[in-house]
Motif scaffolding. Structure first.
Motif, PDB file in Angstrom:
ATOM      1  N   TRP A  48       0.852  -1.191   0.000  1.00  0.00           N
ATOM      2  CA  TRP A  48       0.000   0.000   0.000  1.00  0.00           C
ATOM      3  C   TRP A  48       0.884   1.236   0.000  1.00  0.00           C
ATOM      4  CZ3 TRP A  48      -5.198   0.489  -0.449  1.00  0.00           C
ATOM      5  CH2 TRP A  48      -5.955  -0.668  -0.343  1.00  0.00           C
ATOM      6  N   TYR A  49       0.446   2.270  -0.734  1.00  0.00           N
ATOM      7  CA  TYR A  49       1.187   3.531  -0.814  1.00  0.00           C
ATOM      8  C   TYR A  49       0.258   4.691  -0.478  1.00  0.00           C
ATOM      9  CZ  TYR A  49       4.867   0.947  -3.128  1.00  0.00           C
ATOM     10  OH  TYR A  49       5.867   0.045  -3.413  1.00  0.00           O
ATOM     11  N   LEU A  50       0.738   5.553   0.390  1.00  0.00           N
ATOM     12  CA  LEU A  50       0.063   6.811   0.681  1.00  0.00           C
ATOM     13  C   LEU A  50       0.903   7.885   0.008  1.00  0.00           C
ATOM     14  CD1 LEU A  50      -2.006   8.611   2.080  1.00  0.00           C
ATOM     15  CD2 LEU A  50      -0.535   8.568   4.108  1.00  0.00           C
ATOM     16  N   ARG A  51       0.337   8.509  -1.021  1.00  0.00           N
ATOM     17  CA  ARG A  51       1.069   9.533  -1.770  1.00  0.00           C
ATOM     18  C   ARG A  51       0.406  10.884  -1.552  1.00  0.00           C
ATOM     19  NH1 ARG A  51       1.362   5.345  -6.222  1.00  0.00           N
ATOM     20  NH2 ARG A  51       3.425   4.448  -5.883  1.00  0.00           N
ATOM     21  N   ILE A  52       1.221  11.824  -1.163  1.00  0.00           N
ATOM     22  CA  ILE A  52       0.772  13.196  -0.949  1.00  0.00           C
ATOM     23  C   ILE A  52       1.464  14.055  -2.004  1.00  0.00           C
ATOM     24  CG2 ILE A  52       0.733  15.155   0.650  1.00  0.00           C
ATOM     25  CD1 ILE A  52       0.823  13.063   2.941  1.00  0.00           C
ATOM     26  N   TYR A  53       0.662  14.718  -2.834  1.00  0.00           N
ATOM     27  CA  TYR A  53       1.200  15.545  -3.912  1.00  0.00           C
ATOM     28  C   TYR A  53       1.121  17.012  -3.501  1.00  0.00           C
ATOM     29  CZ  TYR A  53       0.885  11.334  -6.744  1.00  0.00           C
ATOM     30  OH  TYR A  53       1.033  10.062  -7.237  1.00  0.00           O
ATOM     31  N   ILE A  54       2.254  17.697  -3.615  1.00  0.00           N
ATOM     32  CA  ILE A  54       2.331  19.112  -3.248  1.00  0.00           C
ATOM     33  C   ILE A  54       2.891  19.911  -4.415  1.00  0.00           C
ATOM     34  CG2 ILE A  54       2.556  18.634  -0.777  1.00  0.00           C
ATOM     35  CD1 ILE A  54       5.602  19.132  -1.062  1.00  0.00           C
ATOM     36  N   ASP A  55       2.628  21.218  -4.387  1.00  0.00           N
ATOM     37  CA  ASP A  55       3.132  22.080  -5.445  1.00  0.00           C
ATOM     38  C   ASP A  55       3.364  23.469  -4.889  1.00  0.00           C
ATOM     39  OD1 ASP A  55       4.032  22.670  -7.978  1.00  0.00           O
ATOM     40  OD2 ASP A  55       2.062  22.645  -8.933  1.00  0.00           O
ATOM     41  N   LYS A  56       4.106  24.263  -5.629  1.00  0.00           N
ATOM     42  CA  LYS A  56       4.316  25.684  -5.325  1.00  0.00           C
ATOM     43  C   LYS A  56       4.790  26.356  -6.603  1.00  0.00           C
ATOM     44  CE  LYS A  56       9.155  25.600  -3.955  1.00  0.00           C
ATOM     45  NZ  LYS A  56      10.141  25.748  -2.916  1.00  0.00           N
ATOM     46  N   PRO A  57       4.631  27.663  -6.691  1.00  0.00           N
ATOM     47  CA  PRO A  57       5.150  28.366  -7.871  1.00  0.00           C
ATOM     48  C   PRO A  57       6.641  28.081  -8.029  1.00  0.00           C
ATOM     49  CG  PRO A  57       3.765  29.820  -6.571  1.00  0.00           C
ATOM     50  CD  PRO A  57       3.969  28.571  -5.756  1.00  0.00           C
ATOM     51  N   GLY A  58       7.053  27.754  -9.231  1.00  0.00           N
ATOM     52  CA  GLY A  58       8.458  27.445  -9.475  1.00  0.00           C
ATOM     53  C   GLY A  58       8.790  25.972  -9.308  1.00  0.00           C
ATOM     54  N   GLY A  59       7.844  25.210  -8.772  1.00  0.00           N
ATOM     55  CA  GLY A  59       8.053  23.766  -8.643  1.00  0.00           C
ATOM     56  C   GLY A  59       8.526  23.336  -7.268  1.00  0.00           C
ATOM     57  N   ILE A  60       8.497  22.052  -7.074  1.00  0.00           N
ATOM     58  CA  ILE A  60       8.821  21.426  -5.791  1.00  0.00           C
ATOM     59  C   ILE A  60      10.200  20.781  -5.865  1.00  0.00           C
ATOM     60  CG2 ILE A  60       8.158  19.437  -4.332  1.00  0.00           C
ATOM     61  CD1 ILE A  60       6.405  21.859  -3.895  1.00  0.00           C
ATOM     62  N   SER A  61      10.975  20.933  -4.794  1.00  0.00           N
ATOM     63  CA  SER A  61      12.295  20.308  -4.710  1.00  0.00           C
ATOM     64  C   SER A  61      12.238  19.099  -3.777  1.00  0.00           C
ATOM     65  CB  SER A  61      13.325  21.308  -4.165  1.00  0.00           C
ATOM     66  OG  SER A  61      13.099  21.534  -2.782  1.00  0.00           O
ATOM     67  N   ILE A  62      13.293  18.335  -3.766  1.00  0.00           N
ATOM     68  CA  ILE A  62      13.383  17.184  -2.867  1.00  0.00           C
ATOM     69  C   ILE A  62      13.341  17.642  -1.406  1.00  0.00           C
ATOM     70  CG2 ILE A  62      15.903  17.063  -2.817  1.00  0.00           C
ATOM     71  CD1 ILE A  62      13.790  13.956  -3.117  1.00  0.00           C
ATOM     72  N   ASP A  63      13.910  18.810  -1.128  1.00  0.00           N
ATOM     73  CA  ASP A  63      13.880  19.345   0.240  1.00  0.00           C
ATOM     74  C   ASP A  63      12.452  19.682   0.665  1.00  0.00           C
ATOM     75  OD1 ASP A  63      16.637  19.094   0.487  1.00  0.00           O
ATOM     76  OD2 ASP A  63      17.015  21.143  -0.198  1.00  0.00           O
ATOM     77  N   ASP A  64      11.643  20.190  -0.266  1.00  0.00           N
ATOM     78  CA  ASP A  64      10.235  20.476   0.024  1.00  0.00           C
ATOM     79  C   ASP A  64       9.507  19.181   0.378  1.00  0.00           C
ATOM     80  OD1 ASP A  64      10.677  23.177  -0.718  1.00  0.00           O
ATOM     81  OD2 ASP A  64      10.169  22.750  -2.805  1.00  0.00           O
TER      82      ASP A  64
END
Length: 152
Positions: A36-52
């Motif tokens: 089972w996978y729980l995936r949370i998708y996030i975004d921000k202007p300019g894109g998302i980094s691995i640190d985000d």
């Protein structure tokens, strides 16, 4: 069950994601193979980094451990929705108005299941796109997915 888990996680994740100045795009709770996978998708202007993704993952891990809203074992993944992100919310249809999208329907219309055009919007629960000035209307409940169409 899946819908309740997704809604519960959306409610838990929204304040975390918003406090970090990101947009909560979607939550998936799906089984792939034996896992089972729980995936949370996030975004921000300019894109998302691995640190985000890591920042959200760390905070959500603590909350999920404390609240324990999911009975079975699962893997937590936090990710960007990608360039060809699906449009799901009214906010998405407003944000991407005027952009090129693909609309995939469940049942063929005139022998086709995939349509492409400029997003006009979500009007009266219908997805409206324009292809060279010809408007096409799709009942939202008859649409499998609407996603951005990126041309390179």
């Amino acid at each position: 069950m899946k819908r309740n888990v997704q809604q519960d996680i959306m409610e838990l994740a929204a304040p975390v994601v918003e406090a970090l100045n990101y947009e909560l795009v979607d939550v998936e709770f799906i089984k792939e193979g034996a896992n089972w996978y729980l995936r949370i998708y996030i975004d921000k202007p300019g894109g998302i980094s691995i640190d985000d993704c890591q920042a959200v993952s760390e905070q959500m891990s603590e909350i999920l451990d404390r609240k324990d809203p999911i009975e079975q074992s699962y893997y937590l993944e936090v990710s960007s929705p990608g360039l060809e992100r699906p449009l799901k919310t009214e906010r998405d249809f407003i944000k991407y108005k005027g952009e090129l999208v693909e609309v995939k329907v469940f049942q063929p219309i005139d022998g086709k299941k995939l349509f492409e055009g400029e997003l006009v919007g979500l009007i009266d629960n219908r997805i409206v796109i324009s292809d060279n000035g010809n408007e096409m209307h799709f009942e939202k409940d008859k649409v499998a997915i609407v996603k951005r169409a990126i041309k390179f």
